[in-house]
Write a protein that holds these residues in place. Sequence first.
Motif, PDB file in Angstrom:
ATOM      1  N   SER A  88       2.360   1.731  -3.362  1.00 55.02           N
ATOM      2  CA  SER A  88       1.333   2.221  -4.281  1.00 55.02           C
ATOM      3  C   SER A  88       1.138   3.726  -4.131  1.00 55.02           C
ATOM      4  CB  SER A  88       0.010   1.484  -4.030  1.00 55.02           C
ATOM      5  OG  SER A  88      -1.015   1.991  -4.860  1.00 55.02           O
ATOM      6  N   VAL A  89       1.153   4.210  -2.895  1.00 55.98           N
ATOM      7  CA  VAL A  89       1.015   5.655  -2.656  1.00 55.98           C
ATOM      8  C   VAL A  89       2.174   6.409  -3.287  1.00 55.98           C
ATOM      9  CG1 VAL A  89       1.041   7.441  -0.874  1.00 55.98           C
ATOM     10  CG2 VAL A  89      -0.325   5.384  -0.551  1.00 55.98           C
ATOM     11  N   THR A 134      -2.919  11.034  -0.200  1.00 54.87           N
ATOM     12  CA  THR A 134      -1.563  11.499   0.063  1.00 54.87           C
ATOM     13  C   THR A 134      -1.492  12.417   1.278  1.00 54.87           C
ATOM     14  OG1 THR A 134      -1.125  11.394  -2.318  1.00 54.87           O
ATOM     15  CG2 THR A 134       0.443  12.617  -0.959  1.00 54.87           C
ATOM     16  N   ALA A 182       0.825  -1.199   0.000  1.00 56.78           N
ATOM     17  CA  ALA A 182       0.000   0.000   0.000  1.00 56.78           C
ATOM     18  C   ALA A 182       0.864   1.257   0.000  1.00 56.78           C
ATOM     19  CB  ALA A 182      -0.931   0.001   1.212  1.00 56.78           C
ATOM     20  N   THR A 220      -2.501   4.591   4.288  1.00 57.95           N
ATOM     21  CA  THR A 220      -1.932   4.105   3.026  1.00 57.95           C
ATOM     22  C   THR A 220      -2.961   3.279   2.246  1.00 57.95           C
ATOM     23  OG1 THR A 220      -1.017   2.169   4.173  1.00 57.95           O
ATOM     24  CG2 THR A 220       0.433   4.084   3.902  1.00 57.95           C
ATOM     25  N   LYS A 264       1.873   6.581  -7.144  1.00 57.46           N
ATOM     26  CA  LYS A 264       0.821   7.466  -7.652  1.00 57.46           C
ATOM     27  C   LYS A 264       1.145   8.948  -7.434  1.00 57.46           C
ATOM     28  CE  LYS A 264      -2.895   4.093  -6.936  1.00 57.46           C
ATOM     29  NZ  LYS A 264      -4.143   3.791  -6.181  1.00 57.46           N
ATOM     30  N   SER A 296      -5.104   5.533   0.315  1.00 53.23           N
ATOM     31  CA  SER A 296      -4.363   6.153  -0.805  1.00 53.23           C
ATOM     32  C   SER A 296      -4.596   7.660  -0.907  1.00 53.23           C
ATOM     33  CB  SER A 296      -4.734   5.471  -2.137  1.00 53.23           C
ATOM     34  OG  SER A 296      -4.366   4.113  -2.112  1.00 53.23           O
TER      35      SER A 296
END
Length: 367
Positions: free
Chosen positions: A134-135, A320, A131, A315, A138, A318
């Motif tokens: 992934s953050v 930020t 996770a 996380t 992106k 997602s």
Amino acid sequence: MQTEAWKETINEQEAMVCCSLLERSSSHNFIEHHGLVEEKKGRQHIEDISTEEIALMETSDILFPSPVAGSHSHMKEQSNVRRRQLPLLTHLIFGSRLLIGLVILFSAGTMYFASSVEAAGIDLGVTAQKAWDSVLNKADAQTKLTLKQAYDKVGNWKTQEQAWEQKIKTLHAANTAQLERLRVEIRQIDDAKVAALAEKVKQTQARYEPLFALYSSVNRQLDAAKAIKNKEWSAAIRTQADTLRPVVKLAREDIRIKKKELAEARKRKSAEIKRLRAMLAGADSAKKQIQTAKKQASLAKERYSKALQQFKQSTKQSQTSRVLSSLNTLASVAEKWAGTKQSIHTLEQNVSTTYVKVRQEIAKRPK
């Protein structure tokens, strides 16, 4: 001359064939997506190339026969030698290519491991790590940099907390051992002096014991002479008793002095033990503070665990901004946690300083 020309031509043909063999074997792609070679395919490819080269060599033997006598049998023998050498050549080429593939795979694994170690700052599980990755993927470049900096900050504080914890354990173990040694040494303060004085008193009493026995016997005889009213015997016994009396008095005084010395030594021993134990007790205040600081460290650990869970939850969402906020919170909690551990270590150092002072006091005492 013609013979030498034919030899040079044949040598050139053989050299060309060997170069062709190496070029073809090197051009083949032995390394697939994991950097390893399929051994069976590699060997089959090289054997096919080797078979083609053998055919080329034999064709060259037919097209360019040597004018030297017995050349046909000689060339045939060379062809057989080459056939025997080809499996060895194939093994060498294949082995070198396989070794290169393994080196590349090992290097890639080493680089991956190094990057993983550098990135390991927070204790994340597999799911949370995915996770977090992934953050990062992106996020734009600037946001990604900010997130990584916040993440590394948490990792740095966590590393400091662990370092302080290790130092605390080491110093606490040393202090505990030092305290045990000091307690024994304090308890044994002046033991040798007191024992020597006690032995001296015992020996002095033993030395004067016959004198005291004689003096007691003379006094009993004097009492008996007085009872029977024998003036001559009484006078003789009294003279003997008068002679012994000052000697006995001196002996008793000698014993009294030695007993006094022993009593004073025991008194000094007790006072010194009391003083040194009071110095040891000076560390009690720091020890109480350590217990309080440990409770604070436990609370900080609990807050860190909660903040870590919040970070993991953020996380998964997602978002930020929430991830960055949770990281900043986690960094603040980790900083306080590390701070409490540093405080505990400072207090342990205070305990150690107290013990050093007691040790110095014991060392400077006259032996």
